[in-house]
Design a protein around this motif. Structure first.
Motif, mmCIF file in Angstrom:
data_model
loop_
_atom_site.group_PDB
_atom_site.id
_atom_site.type_symbol
_atom_site.label_atom_id
_atom_site.label_comp_id
_atom_site.label_asym_id
_atom_site.label_seq_id
_atom_site.Cartn_x
_atom_site.Cartn_y
_atom_site.Cartn_z
ATOM 1 N N GLY A 18 10.574 56.900 37.246
ATOM 2 C CA GLY A 18 9.623 55.913 35.680
ATOM 3 C C GLY A 18 8.581 56.376 35.594
ATOM 4 O O GLY A 18 7.584 56.767 34.547
ATOM 5 N N VAL A 19 8.198 55.221 36.632
ATOM 6 C CA VAL A 19 6.450 55.498 36.893
ATOM 7 C C VAL A 19 5.797 56.076 37.888
ATOM 8 O O VAL A 19 5.020 57.174 37.672
ATOM 9 C CB VAL A 19 6.344 54.141 37.786
ATOM 10 N N GLY A 20 6.941 57.594 38.578
ATOM 11 C CA GLY A 20 6.427 58.861 39.407
ATOM 12 C C GLY A 20 6.014 58.064 41.261
ATOM 13 O O GLY A 20 5.810 58.690 41.882
ATOM 14 N N ASN A 21 5.723 56.513 41.662
ATOM 15 C CA ASN A 21 5.181 56.065 42.691
ATOM 16 C C ASN A 21 6.813 56.630 43.580
ATOM 17 O O ASN A 21 6.437 57.474 45.265
ATOM 18 C CB ASN A 21 5.883 54.684 42.808
ATOM 19 N N ARG A 22 7.798 56.547 43.466
ATOM 20 C CA ARG A 22 8.640 57.178 44.855
ATOM 21 C C ARG A 22 8.333 58.592 44.400
ATOM 22 O O ARG A 22 8.261 58.874 45.806
ATOM 23 C CB ARG A 22 10.013 56.855 43.976
ATOM 24 N N VAL A 23 8.937 59.742 43.381
ATOM 25 C CA VAL A 23 8.509 61.362 44.028
ATOM 26 C C VAL A 23 7.435 61.762 44.767
ATOM 27 O O VAL A 23 6.767 62.284 45.004
ATOM 28 C CB VAL A 23 9.312 61.856 42.778
ATOM 29 N N ALA A 24 5.446 60.913 44.070
ATOM 30 C CA ALA A 24 4.798 60.472 44.457
ATOM 31 C C ALA A 24 4.682 60.800 46.510
ATOM 32 O O ALA A 24 3.368 61.514 46.872
ATOM 33 C CB ALA A 24 3.382 60.095 43.416
ATOM 34 N N SER A 25 5.010 59.312 45.898
ATOM 35 C CA SER A 25 4.873 59.382 48.018
ATOM 36 C C SER A 25 6.207 60.010 48.454
ATOM 37 O O SER A 25 4.889 60.449 49.669
ATOM 38 C CB SER A 25 5.959 57.662 47.837
#
Ligand code: SF4
Length: 217
Positions: free
Chosen positions: A122-129
Motif C-alpha cells: 500500500g504505502v511501499g515501505n515494506r517492499v522498499a525496505s
C-alpha cells in the motif's frame, strides 16, 4: 504413511526444489516443516546487535515472532504499534527509519516455482525496505504461498492476499464485499506498489524461511 505424512513429504520435495532455485537467485533459503522450527530459524537469523524493523506480516504475527521481539528489549522500528495517533507526516517519518535498520522482517504475498518473490504494497515501505536499506532481510513464507507460474503468483497476490488484508484492516474497498480484486483504483486502495524480486543483491542479503504449514494470507 498416513495422509498427513504424505502431504508433509510432498511439501518437503517442493521446498527442496524451490531452495535450489532460490539459491541460484542469490537468496539464502531454508525449509522448516513446523511453525516452531520456523520461529527458531527466523530468530536465529537476526543479528545480535542493531535495530530490527518489523514490517507488515501476518505470518510473523502468527508465528509469534513479533510478539517475542516486542518484549525482548531490542531496539525496534515497529510501525504497527508506534504510529498510532501520529499525523500522516509523523507516521511517514517513522516508517522511513526502517531503511537504516540492521535487519528487517516480513513475508511475501507469493513465490513462484522458480523462486521469485511477489508483493503488493500500500504505502511501499515494506517492499522498499526489502529491496534496499536494511543490511539483512528475513522473510518467513508458508508453502501455501507457492504458485506454479508468475501469472498464478500475481493472481494469488491480487485475489487472495490483498482482499484478505483489506478485510483485516477494514478498508472501504470493493474486495471487502466480494473477496476478490476489482482493480478499484480508489484512493483507499492498499494495492499501489507491485514488485517482483528476481534476485538478492548482494547475494545472501535476502534470507527466506519456508514453512511447511499454512501461514499468512
Ligand atoms: S479492489 Fe482495490 S484494494 Fe481491493 S484488492 Fe483490488 S486493487 Fe486492492
Amino acid at each position: 504413511m498416513n495422509d498427513k505424512e504424505i502431504r508433509a513429504w510432498q511439501l518437503e520435495c517442493q521446498a527442496k526444489d524451490l531452495i535450489k532455485k532460490m539459491e541460484k537467485r542469490g537468496f539464502n533459503a531454508v525449509y522448516t516443516p513446523t511453525a516452531e522450527e520456523a520461529k527458531t530459524a527466523v530468530l536465529g537469523l537476526l543479528p545480535t546487535e542493531g535495530v530490527i524493523a518489523l514490517l507488515g506480516s501476518q505470518t510473523m504475527n502468527q508465528l509469534g515472532v513479533y510478539a517475542d521481539l516486542r518484549t525482548s528489549g531490542r531496539e525496534l522500528v515497529d510501525h504497527a504499534t508506534q504510529t498510532k495517533g501520529l499525523t500522516p507526516e509523523e507516521a511517514h517519518n517513522y516508517r522511513r527509519r526502517a531503511f537504516t535498520a540492521e535487519a528487517m522482517l516480513a513475508s511475501a504475498n507469493a513465490v513462484d516455482a522458480d523462486g521469485r518473490l511477489y508483493n503488493i504494497d500500500g504505502v511501499g515501505n515494506r517492499v522498499a525496505s526489502m529491496i534496499y536499506g536494511p543490511n539483512k532481510v528475513v522473510l518467513a513464507i508458508g508453502m501455501n504461498k507457492l504458485a506454479p507460474t508468475p501469472e498464478e503468483a500475481w493472481r494469488r497476490a491480487r485475489n487472495t492476499a490483498s482482499p484478505m488484508n483489506n478485510k483485516r484492516i477494514d478498508k472501504p474497498n470493493p474486495c471487502v464485499k466480494s473477496g476478490r480484486c476489482h482493480d478499484c483504483q480508489l484512493p483507499s486502495s492498499i494495492c499501489n506498489y507491485f514488485t517482483t524480486i528476481d534476485r538478492s543483491l548482494p547475494e545472501g542479503r535476502i534470507n527466506v524461511v519456508l514453512i511447511g504449514e499454512e501461514f499468512g494470507y
